[in-house]
Motif scaffolding. Structure first.
Motif, PDB file in Angstrom:
ATOM      1  N   ALA A   1       0.824  -1.207   0.000  1.00 42.83           N
ATOM      2  CA  ALA A   1       0.000   0.000   0.000  1.00 42.83           C
ATOM      3  C   ALA A   1       0.857   1.255   0.000  1.00 42.83           C
ATOM      4  O   ALA A   1       0.507   2.266  -0.625  1.00 42.83           O
ATOM      5  N   GLN A   2       1.980   1.197   0.675  1.00 44.47           N
ATOM      6  CA  GLN A   2       2.855   2.363   0.794  1.00 44.47           C
ATOM      7  C   GLN A   2       3.753   2.547  -0.426  1.00 44.47           C
ATOM      8  O   GLN A   2       4.046   3.676  -0.824  1.00 44.47           O
ATOM      9  N   GLU A   3       4.158   1.452  -1.055  1.00 43.04           N
ATOM     10  CA  GLU A   3       5.196   1.529  -2.075  1.00 43.04           C
ATOM     11  C   GLU A   3       4.715   1.372  -3.508  1.00 43.04           C
ATOM     12  O   GLU A   3       5.511   1.518  -4.443  1.00 43.04           O
ATOM     13  N   LEU A   4       3.423   1.097  -3.720  1.00 41.69           N
ATOM     14  CA  LEU A   4       2.916   0.873  -5.079  1.00 41.69           C
ATOM     15  C   LEU A   4       1.875   1.936  -5.417  1.00 41.69           C
ATOM     16  O   LEU A   4       0.663   1.674  -5.397  1.00 41.69           O
ATOM     17  N   PRO A   5       2.304   3.142  -5.748  1.00 47.64           N
ATOM     18  CA  PRO A   5       1.344   4.230  -5.980  1.00 47.64           C
ATOM     19  C   PRO A   5       0.441   4.002  -7.191  1.00 47.64           C
ATOM     20  O   PRO A   5      -0.650   4.566  -7.263  1.00 47.64           O
ATOM     21  N   GLY A   6       0.870   3.172  -8.120  1.00 48.13           N
ATOM     22  CA  GLY A   6       0.056   2.920  -9.301  1.00 48.13           C
ATOM     23  C   GLY A   6      -1.030   1.886  -9.082  1.00 48.13           C
ATOM     24  O   GLY A   6      -1.864   1.664  -9.974  1.00 48.13           O
ATOM     25  N   THR A   7      -1.033   1.249  -7.924  1.00 48.48           N
ATOM     26  CA  THR A   7      -2.023   0.219  -7.605  1.00 48.48           C
ATOM     27  C   THR A   7      -2.697   0.555  -6.281  1.00 48.48           C
ATOM     28  O   THR A   7      -2.014   0.798  -5.285  1.00 48.48           O
ATOM     29  N   ARG A   8      -4.020   0.589  -6.278  1.00 53.78           N
ATOM     30  CA  ARG A   8      -4.750   0.820  -5.040  1.00 53.78           C
ATOM     31  C   ARG A   8      -4.816  -0.486  -4.254  1.00 53.78           C
ATOM     32  O   ARG A   8      -5.405  -1.462  -4.699  1.00 53.78           O
ATOM     33  N   THR A   9      -4.189  -0.494  -3.091  1.00 49.70           N
ATOM     34  CA  THR A   9      -4.150  -1.698  -2.263  1.00 49.70           C
ATOM     35  C   THR A   9      -5.240  -1.640  -1.201  1.00 49.70           C
ATOM     36  O   THR A   9      -5.407  -0.626  -0.524  1.00 49.70           O
TER      37      THR A   9
END
Length: 261
Positions: free
Chosen positions: A172-180
């Motif tokens: 969630a913190q490191e993948l800005p292109g994917t909504r976790t």
């Protein structure tokens, strides 16, 4: 040729979801709910027989992939079934294992490592592999209260779930292109309930009482909640909290009202 081209164009326009652990429990219910809403689903599991029954229940919307995602070959098998450059509307990590309910002093290192591989390693490897050729818009992790609550006799289970939770939080913190999205399903009528009831843990009597009172949610009920999060929730709602809890009436109201609007 026009009809074929139109069919291909329509298939590409239909949002695509990937669901692991689709042979049983919550994963299977999520795959069926997505298919029932008209989406294209790649359902992954290890049991050919159970995947076949899922395919028969859902029809052409579901593409089943019998693969062991703990192996590179299994991951590659899934990747080969998904057209490159696809946009994955949602990736659902539901694959799991029955982590033994055993106290700390009985934990076996090799068994624990295998459960870590399934619950922690597979979601990481699968996302990283998929995202090389595809866009993953949303990714859902099924979390557990046991990740932050130590219970007597649940040592191995809680340790594995805690690691899985941290992996989801890092994503969630490191993948800005994917909504976790992380979601607590709570007590659900799946195989883990039977495992608890058959155990020597103090929780067994609690679970027995809950089953007698009908307090366990059914996988289909939880699946509707999870699919509403995946499909209907706005980015603003998803970003408004760290985790969604099916047992929280406020969370259920916020999520289910989306499907009625």
């Amino acid at each position: 040729m026009f009809l074929i081209g139109s069919w291909k164009s329509n298939m590409q326009a239909i949002p695509t979801y990937v669901v692991t652990g689709a042979t049983r429990g919550i994963g299977r219910a999520v795959a069926k709910e997505l298919a029932g809403r008209g989406f294209r689903v790649f359902a992954v599991g290890r049991s050919v027989e159970l995947l076949q029954s899922l395919s028969e229940a859902c029809g052409s919307r579901v593409t089943t992939v019998a693969a062991d995602l703990c192996s590179i070959a299994g991951v590659e098998q899934l990747l080969a079934s998904i057209p490159s450059d696809s946009e994955i509307a949602g990736l659902v990590h539901s694959a799991g294992s029955l982590v033994p309910l055993q106290p700390y002093e009985q934990i076996d290192m090799n068994e624990l490592a295998e459960h870590f591989r399934i619950h922690v390693g597979v979601p990481i490897e699968l996302f990283n592999s998929l995202s090389r050729d595809c866009t993953v818009k949303r990714m859902l992790f099924i979390d557990s209260y046991s990740a932050s609550n130590a219970r007597l006799g649940w040592g191995a289970y809680s340790i594995v779930k805690a690691a899985a939770q941290m992996a989801a939080r890092c994503a969630a913190q490191e993948l800005p292109g994917t909504r976790t999205i992380r979601a607590y399903p709570g007590a659900v009528n799946t195989r883990i309930v039977d495992a608890v009831l058959a155990s020597d843990t103090q929780t067994a009597s609690t679970f027995a009482s809950m089953r007698e009172k009908g307090e366990f949610a059914e996988p289909e009920d939880v699946a509707r909640f999870l699919v509403a999060l995946l499909v209907d929730a706005t980015d603003e709602l998803i970003g408004s909290r760290d985790v969604f809890d099916y047992n929280n009436p406020g969370d259920r109201a916020d999520v289910f009202q989306l499907t009625r609007s």
